[in-house]
Design a protein around this motif. Structure first.
Motif, PDB file in Angstrom:
ATOM      1  N   ALA A 142       0.812  -1.104  -0.098  1.00  0.00           N
ATOM      2  CA  ALA A 142      -0.011   0.079  -0.182  1.00  0.00           C
ATOM      3  C   ALA A 142       0.854   1.180  -0.029  1.00  0.00           C
ATOM      4  O   ALA A 142       2.070   1.243   0.298  1.00  0.00           O
ATOM      5  CB  ALA A 142      -0.812   0.053   1.417  1.00  0.00           C
ATOM      6  N   SER A 143       0.383   2.367  -0.320  1.00  0.00           N
ATOM      7  CA  SER A 143       1.194   3.561  -0.422  1.00  0.00           C
ATOM      8  C   SER A 143       1.569   4.170   0.772  1.00  0.00           C
ATOM      9  O   SER A 143       2.778   4.559   0.708  1.00  0.00           O
ATOM     10  CB  SER A 143       0.005   4.622  -1.027  1.00  0.00           C
ATOM     11  N   TYR A 144       1.199   3.574   2.112  1.00  0.00           N
ATOM     12  CA  TYR A 144       2.009   4.149   3.007  1.00  0.00           C
ATOM     13  C   TYR A 144       3.026   3.553   3.560  1.00  0.00           C
ATOM     14  O   TYR A 144       3.928   3.638   4.357  1.00  0.00           O
ATOM     15  CB  TYR A 144       0.885   4.078   4.424  1.00  0.00           C
ATOM     16  N   MET A 145       3.217   2.456   2.612  1.00  0.00           N
ATOM     17  CA  MET A 145       4.472   1.145   3.085  1.00  0.00           C
ATOM     18  C   MET A 145       5.917   1.768   2.481  1.00  0.00           C
ATOM     19  O   MET A 145       6.800   1.217   2.747  1.00  0.00           O
ATOM     20  CB  MET A 145       4.114   0.155   2.709  1.00  0.00           C
ATOM     21  N   TYR A 146       5.765   2.998   1.794  1.00  0.00           N
ATOM     22  CA  TYR A 146       7.243   3.542   1.586  1.00  0.00           C
ATOM     23  C   TYR A 146       8.099   3.649   2.753  1.00  0.00           C
ATOM     24  O   TYR A 146       9.164   3.704   2.487  1.00  0.00           O
ATOM     25  CB  TYR A 146       7.066   4.604   0.536  1.00  0.00           C
ATOM     26  N   VAL A 147       7.310   4.112   3.824  1.00  0.00           N
ATOM     27  CA  VAL A 147       8.370   4.087   5.153  1.00  0.00           C
ATOM     28  C   VAL A 147       7.780   3.049   6.116  1.00  0.00           C
ATOM     29  O   VAL A 147       6.599   2.491   6.018  1.00  0.00           O
ATOM     30  CB  VAL A 147       8.199   5.535   5.372  1.00  0.00           C
ATOM     31  N   PHE A 148       8.716   2.625   6.876  1.00  0.00           N
ATOM     32  CA  PHE A 148       8.325   1.572   7.691  1.00  0.00           C
ATOM     33  C   PHE A 148       7.548   2.355   9.026  1.00  0.00           C
ATOM     34  O   PHE A 148       7.706   3.282   9.505  1.00  0.00           O
ATOM     35  CB  PHE A 148       9.511   1.098   8.365  1.00  0.00           C
ATOM     36  N   PRO A 149       6.631   1.406   9.649  1.00  0.00           N
ATOM     37  CA  PRO A 149       6.223   1.840  10.932  1.00  0.00           C
ATOM     38  C   PRO A 149       7.216   1.764  12.248  1.00  0.00           C
ATOM     39  O   PRO A 149       8.133   0.995  12.085  1.00  0.00           O
ATOM     40  CB  PRO A 149       5.117   0.696  11.198  1.00  0.00           C
ATOM     41  N   ILE A 150       7.178   2.740  13.003  1.00  0.00           N
ATOM     42  CA  ILE A 150       7.942   2.549  14.282  1.00  0.00           C
ATOM     43  C   ILE A 150       7.277   1.636  15.214  1.00  0.00           C
ATOM     44  O   ILE A 150       6.006   1.750  15.320  1.00  0.00           O
ATOM     45  CB  ILE A 150       7.970   3.932  14.865  1.00  0.00           C
ATOM     46  N   ASP A 151       7.790   0.828  15.989  1.00  0.00           N
ATOM     47  CA  ASP A 151       7.332  -0.356  16.494  1.00  0.00           C
ATOM     48  C   ASP A 151       6.545   0.409  17.754  1.00  0.00           C
ATOM     49  O   ASP A 151       6.900   1.420  18.162  1.00  0.00           O
ATOM     50  CB  ASP A 151       8.430  -0.918  17.248  1.00  0.00           C
ATOM     51  N   ASN A 152       5.229  -0.215  18.021  1.00  0.00           N
ATOM     52  CA  ASN A 152       4.196   0.348  18.790  1.00  0.00           C
ATOM     53  C   ASN A 152       5.063   0.549  20.273  1.00  0.00           C
ATOM     54  O   ASN A 152       4.646   1.431  20.968  1.00  0.00           O
ATOM     55  CB  ASN A 152       2.982  -0.212  18.936  1.00  0.00           C
ATOM     56  N   ALA A 153       6.033  -0.129  20.799  1.00  0.00           N
ATOM     57  CA  ALA A 153       6.641  -0.189  21.905  1.00  0.00           C
ATOM     58  C   ALA A 153       7.397   1.009  22.195  1.00  0.00           C
ATOM     59  O   ALA A 153       7.440   1.641  23.359  1.00  0.00           O
ATOM     60  CB  ALA A 153       7.399  -1.365  22.165  1.00  0.00           C
ATOM     61  N   GLU A 154       8.020   1.454  20.996  1.00  0.00           N
ATOM     62  CA  GLU A 154       8.687   2.657  20.966  1.00  0.00           C
ATOM     63  C   GLU A 154       7.858   3.851  21.057  1.00  0.00           C
ATOM     64  O   GLU A 154       8.188   4.809  21.872  1.00  0.00           O
ATOM     65  CB  GLU A 154       9.735   2.659  19.836  1.00  0.00           C
ATOM     66  N   ILE A 155       6.772   3.844  20.768  1.00  0.00           N
ATOM     67  CA  ILE A 155       5.597   5.000  20.335  1.00  0.00           C
ATOM     68  C   ILE A 155       5.385   5.279  21.994  1.00  0.00           C
ATOM     69  O   ILE A 155       5.088   6.371  22.522  1.00  0.00           O
ATOM     70  CB  ILE A 155       4.563   4.857  19.727  1.00  0.00           C
TER      71      ILE A 155
END
Length: 557
Positions: free
Chosen positions: A532-545
């Motif tokens: 999907a288009s948002y996948m050009y960058v990775f998610p930050i692990d929710n634990a870090e958030i």
């Protein structure tokens, strides 16, 4: 080389030895205090420490779920249904199910570099060159870690030189991606003249030289200039990337190895600019990727990587033409004949000679037996051969170099060609002289140098190519030249082409052998990855958030 490895393993041993600790000890004897490291009059402990920073560098090979990063691109898929990479292919990644997450490990490497930078001046350096080199090397490795983060997440927190403790405020906001680019470029510029002179002597190969800093700068500027972040196509960004690549070429320190197999068998060579040290014998990797029917030394090969038909088709003909081009000579009934020699160096295909027999990826063949006795086999009709020696006429697998190449000169040439083409078109001239005395006068020369080394005859490109035509050629050259070197995954993201080339059906080939011994080739569907288009960058692990109240998640996650 031996000394560098010994230093690293010695500090690991010292750091992990478990002493017998009595109840009367004030502190565990296996803990090395900072004073012990930085007050050593021999500087040996400080040198151990800088070597341990090198050990944090990113590696490659089959490092993710037992397969290469390229198995999450349009170049390959895992052969094993049980590989965790299949979940990424089918479902992508999320903040609770991340992929190739480098957040914690990169910041750990950054912290280690900061500890050295905060303390190295306490050491009574007897060698002024080491006092100059080592802090610059630490800053370079720190910059590599920041770049690994920026490639994945975009803007990330820049923490400067401070060595953070648990008593500090650890809630850092993300810097903008532009600020991160500026920081990385300024770091490379600041340290480049304090690093070792290139080429690095063989006894210290793997240490950072000026060319490594300039190559990192080029990669940062190329990412900044690419469509993912250069949404207005600011041409000055492309020029900056081209100028940075030219600066590496102008050093005259590196050139292309005549034989590409040398890159697999000799870590010290004329093309490698910077490597991550590894063992001298990486034959474990050879067994991991070789076709499943081969058992040299009575040890089975695993064939873990299945290259796609899309990758195979990207390799043109030996005459330099694409397989779809008029006059190429491509024969669909004999599809691997007279191809770009890099195909033979990158892919195991049916009929190719390996260990004195023909590879058999036809249905029921030794390397695709379709038998329950071999749980894993190719899904595409192909196996990966990249990073292996030329063992066509051997009886067992040759020893290959266990280092991971982070930067090599071929990449510099193609980055130079790409940036200069985007800035001013294929006719742009920017003369520079290479280490072997050859002149690179712009885009054509840089691309043709790669094609010439590959063994294409003729290697020259047609005159009068448009910018778009040259762009397509450069992108394809990057694909076939750097297959399974962790370039394609990032290239299709920075170009913003992943949705069109990866979010579509990937293919393989089904090969059947008739009673007359003739092979029939049928293109088959293998998988349709989710992208999907948002996948050009990775998610930050929710634990870090959750740990950092000022950290904002990337959109879409």
């Amino acid at each position: 080389m031996k000394r560098f490895s010994t230093i690293f393993y010695t500090i690991c041993l010292i750091s992990t030895l478990v002493s017998c600790i009595s109840e009367y000890e004030s502190e565990p004897r296996n803990v090395i205090s900072e004073d012990y490291i930085w007050s050593d009059p021999t500087t040996l402990n400080a040198e151990y420490f800088i070597s341990s920073i090198y050990a944090t560098l990113p590696g490659g090979g089959n490092r993710l779920n037992g397969v290469a990063l390229d198995c999450a691109t349009d170049d390959a898929v895992p052969s094993d249904d049980g590989s965790g990479t299949w979940s990424v292919i089918r479902s992508g990644y999320s903040s609770t199910s991340t992929f190739d997450d480098k957040w914690a490990t990169s910041y750990a490497g950054i912290r280690k570099a900061n500890i050295f930078l905060a303390n190295y001046q306490r050491v009574a350096w007897l060698d002024p060159l080491k006092k100059k080199w080592f802090p610059a090397e630490a800053r370079f490795i720190r910059a590599i870690h920041y770049f690994e983060l920026v490639k994945r997440y975009g803007g990330i927190p820049l923490i400067g030189d401070k060595v953070l403790t648990l008593t500090d405020d650890l809630n850092f906001p993300r810097n903008s991606v532009s600020e991160c680019f500026q920081y990385l470029v300024s770091e490379c510029d600041a340290i480049k003249d304090s690093l070792r002179t290139d080429p690095i002597p063989s006894t210290f190969f793997g240490r950072v030289g000026k060319a490594a800093a300039l190559t990192l700068k080029t990669k940062v500027l190329l990412l900044a200039a690419s469509p993912l972040y250069n949404t207005t196509n600011d041409l000055s960004k492309w020029k900056a990337a081209a100028d940075a690549a030219k600066e590496v070429i102008d050093l005259g320190a590196y050139t292309l190895e005549a034989n590409r197999y040398t890159l697999a068998t000799a870590r010290v060579n004329n093309e490698n600019i910077f490597i991550r040290q590894g063992g001298s014998n990486a034959n474990g990797y050879v067994y991991e990727v070789s076709p499943v029917g081969y058992r040299p030394g009575n040890t089975a090969s695993a064939g873990r990587i299945s290259p796609t038909q899309e990758l195979v088709d990207a390799f043109g003909m030996k005459n330099g033409k694409a397989i779809t081009e008029v006059g190429s000579g491509y024969d669909a009934t004999n599809p691997y004949a007279n191809r770009d020699p890099r195909l033979d160096q990158t892919i195991f295909y049916n009929g190719q000679t390996w260990l004195r027999r023909a590879v058999e990826t036809f249905e029921g063949g030794q390397d695709k037996p379709n038998s329950t006795s071999i749980a894993v086999q190719t899904k595409t009709g192909y196996y990966s051969k990249k990073l292996l020696a030329n063992d066509a006429n051997s009886t067992t697998y040759s020893t290959v170099n266990g280092a991971w190449t982070i930067f090599r000169y071929a990449d510099v040439l193609l980055m130079y060609a790409e940036a200069l083409n985007e800035y001013a078109g294929p006719g742009a001239a920017s003369t520079t002289t290479t280490a072997d005395g050859k002149t690179i006068n712009g885009v054509y020369d840089a691309v043709q140098a790669i094609r010439n080394r590959a063994g294409l005859v003729p290697y020259a490109l047609a005159n009068g190519l448009t910018q778009t035509q040259m762009r397509d050629i450069i992108r394809n050259e990057r694909r076939v030249e750097f297959a399974f070197e962790e370039q394609r995954f990032w290239d299709i993201r920075r170009w913003k082409t992943a949705e069109s080339v990866y979010g579509t059906t990937l293919h393989g080939v089904k090969i059947t052998k008739n009673t007359a011994g003739k092979f029939m080739y049928e293109k088959i569907d293998v998988t349709t990855p989710f992208f999907a288009s948002y996948m050009y960058v990775f998610p930050i692990d929710n634990a870090e958030i959750l740990k950092n109240s000022k950290l904002i998640q990337n959109e879409g996650y």
